[in-house]
Scaffold this motif. Sequence first.
Motif, short mmCIF file in Angstrom:
data_model
loop_
_atom_site.label_atom_id
_atom_site.label_comp_id
_atom_site.label_asym_id
_atom_site.label_seq_id
_atom_site.Cartn_x
_atom_site.Cartn_y
_atom_site.Cartn_z
N ARG A 55 38.26 1.83 -7.55
CA ARG A 55 38.70 0.90 -8.58
C ARG A 55 37.59 -0.12 -8.85
NH1 ARG A 55 44.26 -2.70 -8.32
NH2 ARG A 55 44.08 -3.64 -10.41
N PRO A 56 37.21 -0.30 -10.13
CA PRO A 56 36.11 -1.22 -10.44
C PRO A 56 36.49 -2.67 -10.15
CG PRO A 56 37.16 -0.46 -12.46
CD PRO A 56 37.74 0.35 -11.34
N GLY A 57 35.52 -3.41 -9.66
CA GLY A 57 35.70 -4.84 -9.48
C GLY A 57 35.26 -5.60 -10.71
N ARG A 58 34.87 -6.84 -10.52
CA ARG A 58 34.48 -7.67 -11.66
C ARG A 58 33.23 -7.15 -12.34
NH1 ARG A 58 32.14 -9.48 -15.09
NH2 ARG A 58 31.75 -11.63 -15.78
N ARG A 59 32.28 -6.67 -11.59
CA ARG A 59 30.97 -6.33 -12.15
C ARG A 59 31.00 -4.97 -12.85
NH1 ARG A 59 25.63 -7.54 -11.81
NH2 ARG A 59 24.14 -5.82 -11.75
N LEU A 60 30.52 -4.94 -14.09
CA LEU A 60 30.35 -3.69 -14.82
C LEU A 60 29.01 -3.09 -14.41
CD1 LEU A 60 31.63 -1.92 -17.11
CD2 LEU A 60 30.06 -3.09 -18.67
N SER A 61 29.04 -1.91 -13.80
CA SER A 61 27.82 -1.32 -13.26
C SER A 61 27.16 -0.40 -14.29
CB SER A 61 28.15 -0.51 -12.00
OG SER A 61 28.94 0.62 -12.34
N GLN A 62 25.94 0.01 -13.98
CA GLN A 62 25.26 1.00 -14.82
C GLN A 62 26.04 2.31 -14.84
OE1 GLN A 62 21.31 1.23 -13.13
NE2 GLN A 62 20.53 -0.37 -14.47
N ARG A 63 26.64 2.65 -13.72
CA ARG A 63 27.45 3.88 -13.66
C ARG A 63 28.63 3.78 -14.62
NH1 ARG A 63 29.00 6.28 -7.91
NH2 ARG A 63 26.73 6.60 -8.03
N HIS A 64 29.27 2.59 -14.66
CA HIS A 64 30.39 2.41 -15.58
C HIS A 64 29.95 2.60 -17.03
CE1 HIS A 64 32.37 -0.34 -12.37
NE2 HIS A 64 32.77 0.91 -12.23
N VAL A 65 28.82 1.99 -17.40
CA VAL A 65 28.35 2.10 -18.78
C VAL A 65 28.01 3.55 -19.09
CG1 VAL A 65 26.66 1.32 -20.47
CG2 VAL A 65 27.46 -0.26 -18.71
N ALA A 66 27.41 4.26 -18.16
CA ALA A 66 27.11 5.68 -18.37
C ALA A 66 28.39 6.46 -18.62
CB ALA A 66 26.35 6.23 -17.16
N ARG A 67 29.42 6.17 -17.84
CA ARG A 67 30.71 6.85 -18.02
C ARG A 67 31.29 6.54 -19.40
NH1 ARG A 67 34.78 8.57 -14.26
NH2 ARG A 67 36.83 8.70 -15.27
N LEU A 68 31.21 5.27 -19.81
CA LEU A 68 31.77 4.86 -21.09
C LEU A 68 31.00 5.46 -22.27
CD1 LEU A 68 32.39 1.08 -20.31
CD2 LEU A 68 34.13 2.87 -20.55
N THR A 69 29.73 5.75 -22.08
CA THR A 69 28.91 6.26 -23.18
C THR A 69 28.70 7.77 -23.13
OG1 THR A 69 26.91 5.71 -21.92
CG2 THR A 69 27.69 4.07 -23.51
N GLY A 70 29.22 8.42 -22.08
CA GLY A 70 29.17 9.87 -22.01
C GLY A 70 27.82 10.46 -21.66
N VAL A 71 27.03 9.73 -20.88
CA VAL A 71 25.72 10.24 -20.45
C VAL A 71 25.61 10.10 -18.94
CG1 VAL A 71 24.64 9.64 -22.64
CG2 VAL A 71 24.56 8.00 -20.75
N SER A 72 24.53 10.63 -18.39
CA SER A 72 24.31 10.48 -16.97
C SER A 72 23.92 9.04 -16.65
CB SER A 72 23.21 11.43 -16.50
OG SER A 72 21.95 11.00 -17.01
N GLU A 73 24.14 8.65 -15.41
CA GLU A 73 23.74 7.31 -14.98
C GLU A 73 22.23 7.14 -15.13
OE1 GLU A 73 23.95 4.38 -11.04
OE2 GLU A 73 25.00 6.32 -11.05
N GLY A 74 21.47 8.19 -14.85
CA GLY A 74 20.02 8.12 -14.97
C GLY A 74 19.57 7.87 -16.40
N TRP A 75 20.29 8.47 -17.36
CA TRP A 75 19.91 8.28 -18.76
C TRP A 75 20.13 6.83 -19.19
CZ3 TRP A 75 16.96 10.95 -21.80
CH2 TRP A 75 16.96 10.71 -23.18
N TYR A 76 21.30 6.28 -18.81
CA TYR A 76 21.52 4.87 -19.16
C TYR A 76 20.55 3.98 -18.40
CZ TYR A 76 23.22 0.21 -19.64
OH TYR A 76 23.27 -1.14 -19.88
#
Length: 289
Positions: free
Chosen positions: A52-73
């Motif tokens: 479950r995500p905490g307060r901080r929005l991580s790079q992994r979260h943004v990658a998930r939201l944008t449909g790309v790999s974490e490395g790409w974001y």
Amino acid sequence: MDREDGHDPGGDHGHGGDHGHADGESISRLLRAWRARVDARTVPELRGVSPRPGRRLSQRHVARLTGVSEGWYRALEAGRRHDFSEGFLLRVARALRLSEAETLTLFLAVSGRRPPETGRTPAAPPAPGLPAGVRTLLERQVGCPAYLSDGAWNIVAANALMGAWFPWVLRPRPNLMRWALLHPEAREQMLDWDDSCARVYLAMLRVAANSDPGNAELRALVAEILDSDADCRRIWAEEHDVVEHRDGHVFRLCLPYHDHREIRVTSHVLLPIQRQDLRFVLITPVDED
């Protein structure tokens, strides 16, 4: 085409991570600041995600939201140069809840083009000289100060009333940013200088610095301002706001022309169709009921 295979896109091909400009600003810093202000717990798409995500929005979260790999974001946020698509950048803007000006800054810095939603046509190449019609329109503004400035805020022309309100425009090579941010009289004449002047103009410089990183004159202007003034350096380091223009902005002035009485004015920013590389700016008093 965006790579979504989960593989980190690799090195920056000669461009160091967190690349920016000589002034020290970079889109990487802005992206980190924009991500840090989003509370991951308020993002509906992340509900039910494990862990479950905490307060901080991580790079992994943004990658998930944008449909790309974490490395790409991560490559985007690190400032590595890749062919990021418009669709991906728009998804990043939505995931980070960017304003219109912030989305514009992201696109200009990463791709050198405006976001497609703006619906604006590319500016025509600058025509030689100042069109007679534009100059006539400027000179016939007798009821309010008006001026033309270029992409680096050099004052190209001004009407008589602008010269009366602001005599600095009559000096050799007048520049709005240089006067407003570095000249001592600006701090006396632009009331609430920190908030109403410095923060707004520096936010405009951020957009310009990211929209045309190859513009040596702009880079030199930003570097001069940051090198010359401690307050501007502090605001630049602390803030991450971006503003494309000052159209509709209300601010307070205290000018010798008005016997140092406080007045409230609004700026109106127009783009002449014949010279869209210039800004046509009018300053009108705010009606007080």
